[in-house]
Design a protein around this motif. Structure first.
Motif, PDB file in Angstrom:
ATOM      1  N   VAL A 109       0.955  -1.093  -0.031  1.00 26.00           N
ATOM      2  CA  VAL A 109      -0.022   0.106   0.122  1.00 26.00           C
ATOM      3  C   VAL A 109       1.023   1.167   0.169  1.00 26.00           C
ATOM      4  O   VAL A 109       0.509   2.196  -0.873  1.00 26.00           O
ATOM      5  CB  VAL A 109      -0.986   0.057   1.259  1.00 26.00           C
ATOM      6  N   ALA A 110       2.094   1.214   0.758  1.00 25.96           N
ATOM      7  CA  ALA A 110       2.800   2.387   0.815  1.00 25.96           C
ATOM      8  C   ALA A 110       3.476   2.711  -0.612  1.00 25.96           C
ATOM      9  O   ALA A 110       3.448   3.564  -0.918  1.00 25.96           O
ATOM     10  CB  ALA A 110       3.896   2.252   2.051  1.00 25.96           C
ATOM     11  N   SER A 111       4.097   1.618  -1.168  1.00 26.98           N
ATOM     12  CA  SER A 111       4.517   1.784  -2.249  1.00 26.98           C
ATOM     13  C   SER A 111       3.637   2.232  -3.532  1.00 26.98           C
ATOM     14  O   SER A 111       4.112   3.038  -4.542  1.00 26.98           O
ATOM     15  CB  SER A 111       5.060   0.178  -2.790  1.00 26.98           C
ATOM     16  N   LEU A 112       2.416   1.996  -3.458  1.00 26.05           N
ATOM     17  CA  LEU A 112       1.493   2.639  -4.422  1.00 26.05           C
ATOM     18  C   LEU A 112       0.961   4.002  -4.044  1.00 26.05           C
ATOM     19  O   LEU A 112       0.549   4.712  -4.973  1.00 26.05           O
ATOM     20  CB  LEU A 112       0.266   1.435  -4.457  1.00 26.05           C
ATOM     21  N   THR A 113       1.043   4.500  -2.884  1.00 28.20           N
ATOM     22  CA  THR A 113       0.694   5.477  -2.447  1.00 28.20           C
ATOM     23  C   THR A 113       1.632   6.806  -1.952  1.00 28.20           C
ATOM     24  O   THR A 113       1.223   7.839  -2.459  1.00 28.20           O
ATOM     25  CB  THR A 113      -0.338   5.680  -1.080  1.00 28.20           C
ATOM     26  N   LEU A 114       2.803   6.355  -1.736  1.00 25.84           N
ATOM     27  CA  LEU A 114       3.651   7.399  -1.236  1.00 25.84           C
ATOM     28  C   LEU A 114       4.843   7.598  -2.209  1.00 25.84           C
ATOM     29  O   LEU A 114       5.169   6.761  -2.946  1.00 25.84           O
ATOM     30  CB  LEU A 114       4.265   6.904   0.086  1.00 25.84           C
ATOM     31  N   VAL A 149      -5.949   5.353  -5.634  1.00 28.79           N
ATOM     32  CA  VAL A 149      -5.053   4.131  -6.121  1.00 28.79           C
ATOM     33  C   VAL A 149      -6.276   3.143  -6.413  1.00 28.79           C
ATOM     34  O   VAL A 149      -6.128   2.505  -7.386  1.00 28.79           O
ATOM     35  CB  VAL A 149      -4.135   3.654  -5.055  1.00 28.79           C
ATOM     36  N   TRP A 150      -7.226   2.683  -5.660  1.00 32.63           N
ATOM     37  CA  TRP A 150      -8.422   1.851  -5.921  1.00 32.63           C
ATOM     38  C   TRP A 150      -8.913   2.146  -7.345  1.00 32.63           C
ATOM     39  O   TRP A 150      -9.009   1.306  -8.199  1.00 32.63           O
ATOM     40  CB  TRP A 150      -9.312   1.784  -4.905  1.00 32.63           C
ATOM     41  N   ASP A 151      -9.282   3.400  -7.646  1.00 33.52           N
ATOM     42  CA  ASP A 151      -9.968   3.854  -8.602  1.00 33.52           C
ATOM     43  C   ASP A 151      -8.896   3.424 -10.101  1.00 33.52           C
ATOM     44  O   ASP A 151      -9.332   3.161 -11.297  1.00 33.52           O
ATOM     45  CB  ASP A 151     -10.233   5.412  -8.912  1.00 33.52           C
ATOM     46  N   ALA A 152      -7.736   3.912  -9.738  1.00 26.80           N
ATOM     47  CA  ALA A 152      -6.852   3.841 -10.845  1.00 26.80           C
ATOM     48  C   ALA A 152      -6.520   2.246 -11.344  1.00 26.80           C
ATOM     49  O   ALA A 152      -6.220   1.870 -12.373  1.00 26.80           O
ATOM     50  CB  ALA A 152      -5.324   4.367 -10.423  1.00 26.80           C
ATOM     51  N   LEU A 153      -6.650   1.245 -10.287  1.00 29.26           N
ATOM     52  CA  LEU A 153      -6.462  -0.081 -10.462  1.00 29.26           C
ATOM     53  C   LEU A 153      -7.737  -0.849 -11.027  1.00 29.26           C
ATOM     54  O   LEU A 153      -7.782  -1.775 -11.936  1.00 29.26           O
ATOM     55  CB  LEU A 153      -5.906  -0.903  -9.236  1.00 29.26           C
ATOM     56  N   THR A 154      -8.670  -0.065 -10.730  1.00 26.67           N
ATOM     57  CA  THR A 154     -10.214  -0.799 -11.228  1.00 26.67           C
ATOM     58  C   THR A 154     -10.890  -0.159 -12.209  1.00 26.67           C
ATOM     59  O   THR A 154     -11.426  -0.703 -13.024  1.00 26.67           O
ATOM     60  CB  THR A 154     -11.055  -0.966 -10.006  1.00 26.67           C
ATOM     61  N   VAL A 190       0.395   7.740 -13.205  1.00 21.38           N
ATOM     62  CA  VAL A 190       1.583   7.542 -12.100  1.00 21.38           C
ATOM     63  C   VAL A 190       1.439   6.218 -11.474  1.00 21.38           C
ATOM     64  O   VAL A 190       2.247   5.471 -11.340  1.00 21.38           O
ATOM     65  CB  VAL A 190       1.435   8.745 -11.183  1.00 21.38           C
ATOM     66  N   ILE A 191       0.091   5.805 -11.252  1.00 16.15           N
ATOM     67  CA  ILE A 191      -0.103   4.425 -10.282  1.00 16.15           C
ATOM     68  C   ILE A 191       0.037   3.237 -11.379  1.00 16.15           C
ATOM     69  O   ILE A 191       0.823   2.496 -11.107  1.00 16.15           O
ATOM     70  CB  ILE A 191      -1.585   4.384  -9.969  1.00 16.15           C
ATOM     71  N   THR A 192      -0.323   3.177 -12.431  1.00 18.51           N
ATOM     72  CA  THR A 192      -0.576   2.340 -13.519  1.00 18.51           C
ATOM     73  C   THR A 192       0.675   2.212 -14.150  1.00 18.51           C
ATOM     74  O   THR A 192       1.084   1.259 -14.563  1.00 18.51           O
ATOM     75  CB  THR A 192      -1.828   2.090 -14.591  1.00 18.51           C
ATOM     76  N   GLY A 193       1.124   3.412 -14.655  1.00 21.27           N
ATOM     77  CA  GLY A 193       2.444   3.415 -15.350  1.00 21.27           C
ATOM     78  C   GLY A 193       3.673   3.223 -14.586  1.00 21.27           C
ATOM     79  O   GLY A 193       4.736   2.803 -15.137  1.00 21.27           O
ATOM     80  N   GLN A 194       3.658   3.855 -13.488  1.00 18.36           N
ATOM     81  CA  GLN A 194       5.044   3.778 -12.696  1.00 18.36           C
ATOM     82  C   GLN A 194       5.175   2.975 -11.442  1.00 18.36           C
ATOM     83  O   GLN A 194       5.873   2.147 -11.261  1.00 18.36           O
ATOM     84  CB  GLN A 194       5.238   5.260 -12.442  1.00 18.36           C
ATOM     85  N   ARG A 195       4.088   3.208 -10.575  1.00 13.85           N
ATOM     86  CA  ARG A 195       4.167   2.518  -9.254  1.00 13.85           C
ATOM     87  C   ARG A 195       3.643   1.127  -8.912  1.00 13.85           C
ATOM     88  O   ARG A 195       4.442   0.306  -8.620  1.00 13.85           O
ATOM     89  CB  ARG A 195       3.315   3.576  -8.272  1.00 13.85           C
ATOM     90  N   LEU A 196       2.724   0.770  -9.795  1.00 15.04           N
ATOM     91  CA  LEU A 196       2.465  -0.700  -9.983  1.00 15.04           C
ATOM     92  C   LEU A 196       3.453  -1.765 -10.554  1.00 15.04           C
ATOM     93  O   LEU A 196       3.712  -2.547  -9.891  1.00 15.04           O
ATOM     94  CB  LEU A 196       0.936  -0.809 -10.777  1.00 15.04           C
ATOM     95  N   PRO A 197       3.874  -1.195 -11.626  1.00 16.42           N
ATOM     96  CA  PRO A 197       5.061  -2.082 -12.050  1.00 16.42           C
ATOM     97  C   PRO A 197       6.393  -1.815 -11.170  1.00 16.42           C
ATOM     98  O   PRO A 197       6.859  -2.941 -10.936  1.00 16.42           O
ATOM     99  CB  PRO A 197       5.414  -1.380 -13.766  1.00 16.42           C
ATOM    100  N   ARG A 198       6.556  -0.773 -10.591  1.00 13.22           N
ATOM    101  CA  ARG A 198       7.720  -0.923  -9.576  1.00 13.22           C
ATOM    102  C   ARG A 198       7.362  -1.780  -8.444  1.00 13.22           C
ATOM    103  O   ARG A 198       8.189  -2.520  -7.949  1.00 13.22           O
ATOM    104  CB  ARG A 198       7.774   0.470  -9.192  1.00 13.22           C
ATOM    105  N   THR A 199       6.135  -1.823  -8.002  1.00 15.72           N
ATOM    106  CA  THR A 199       5.630  -2.570  -6.912  1.00 15.72           C
ATOM    107  C   THR A 199       5.936  -4.059  -7.192  1.00 15.72           C
ATOM    108  O   THR A 199       6.214  -4.893  -6.296  1.00 15.72           O
ATOM    109  CB  THR A 199       4.331  -2.411  -6.461  1.00 15.72           C
ATOM    110  N   LEU A 200       5.303  -4.702  -8.467  1.00 14.16           N
ATOM    111  CA  LEU A 200       5.396  -5.981  -8.684  1.00 14.16           C
ATOM    112  C   LEU A 200       6.967  -6.245  -9.019  1.00 14.16           C
ATOM    113  O   LEU A 200       7.173  -7.585  -8.640  1.00 14.16           O
ATOM    114  CB  LEU A 200       4.637  -5.877 -10.207  1.00 14.16           C
TER     115      LEU A 200
END
Length: 345
Positions: A39-44, A54-59, A70-80
């Motif tokens: 959660v911190a990786s996706l929000t901070l 974040v939830w809206d960006a993912l769903t 930012v969420i789908t293009g950068q932080r989600l791949p980074r978190t995975l």
């Protein structure tokens, strides 16, 4: 008055039950910590985003929404990438320490980092590759080649493996330096990869590496019981019916798959593979069935946590995850070196 055999049996069963409950609790707490760092990786970060966004960006992502991009293009791949690389490094470290019976062993001990680095440098120098998605296969092949050389020359013996790994690293490092001095472009590309980072790795890169991580994790789970017997010594393991040579060969394959995949994904991140298994043993004891399982959770916690801290420690900038992970793991290395049970893995 001596206790009856029945009472002794009940007491032993109670101890086993309490130990199992404590180990299960450690896994549950670690799983909760993993959820928090995800959660911190996706929000901070430099641009903080609320959990609702974040939830809206993912769903239901919106193309023109900057936060969603930012969420789908950068932080989600980074978190995975952090989840996959952290799991691979943690489990690889547990297997390495188990098969070598060396408490300060990590993927770098077997020359994987130096092998991957040499392959990346040569691919940039000779082929002009610049992106991680382009030289990921070279990093993986370089790590696998170095580990194969170490295991074949070291004959699977713990002391020889450490010695041959150090020798391979010592031989490769000057070659890397020579290439970097000859080619400034190779140096500029290599220095960003070598520091260890989760940025700039897209989902297509993760898709390529993920099967290797999955196979390596399955092999490590199957090896856990054999590592328990191997910890008792080669002679005892053979007496219990184990083929020690086959176990070490399978462990070598597991280490190549996991550490090679992690290094190709995130670069040669140091000390995660060292610190995580030690933390796991502190929490669940020396049974490798639990150590491997908990290391699979603690590895992503440490790597993603380091990545999040790196985003927050500097205003309007960030430190790479490899730098922060090394700062976290260094005190662990010092504590292990000073510990009385340094030889007990």
């Amino acid at each position: 008055m001596l206790a009856s055999p029945r009472a002794a049996s009940v007491g032993a069963a109670d101890q086993v039950a309490r130990r199992t409950s404590r180990r299960a609790l450690a896994c549950v707490v670690t799983l909760g910590a993993l959820a928090l760092v995800v959660v911190a990786s996706l929000t901070l970060g430099v641009r903080d985003v609320s959990l609702a966004v974040v939830w809206d960006a993912l769903t239901a992502p919106v193309a023109d929404n900057v936060d969603h991009e930012v969420i789908t293009g950068q932080r989600l791949p980074r978190t995975l990438v952090g989840l996959a690389a952290g799991l691979a490094l943690g489990v690889a470290g547990a297997v390495i320490q188990g098969v070598t019976r060396n408490p300060i062993a990590d993927p770098g001990l077997l020359g994987l980092n130096s092998g991957a680095s040499l392959a990346v440098v040569c691919s940039v120098w000779l082929l002009g590759l610049t992106a991680p998605s382009q030289f990921i296969w070279f990093a993986f092949v370089g790590a696998a080649a170095a580990a194969t050389l170490v295991f074949s020359v070291g004959s699977g013996q713990p002391a020889k493996l450490a010695l041959v790994g150090a020798t391979v690293t010592a031989l490769i490092t000057p070659l890397i330096t020579l290439v970097l001095l000859r080619d400034p472009n190779a140096f500029n590309t290599y220095r960003f990869w070598a520091v260890g980072s989760l940025t700039g790795r897209g989902t297509e890169t993760l898709t390529v590496v993920l099967p290797f991580v999955a196979v390596g994790a399955v092999l490590a789970a199957g090896l856990a019981h054999r590592l328990n017997m191997l910890a008792l010594g080669d002679d005892v393991a053979r007496g219990l019916g184990q083929n020690v040579g086959a176990t070490r060969a399978l462990a070598g394959l597991t280490i190549v798959l996991l550490a090679g995949a992690a290094t190709s994904l995130a670069g040669p991140i140091a000390l995660v593979g060292l610190a995580v298994p030690h933390a796991a043993r502190r929490l669940v004891g020396s049974d490798y069935r639990w150590v491997v399982a908990l290391s699979a959770l603690l590895g992503p916690v440490m790597l993603l946590g380091a990545d999040v801290v790196g985003r927050l420690v500097l205003p309007h900038s960030e430190l790479e995850a490899g730098v922060v992970a090394a700062a976290i793991g260094a005190p662990v290395l010092v504590a292990v070196a000073r510990g009385k049970k340094v030889s007990n893995v």
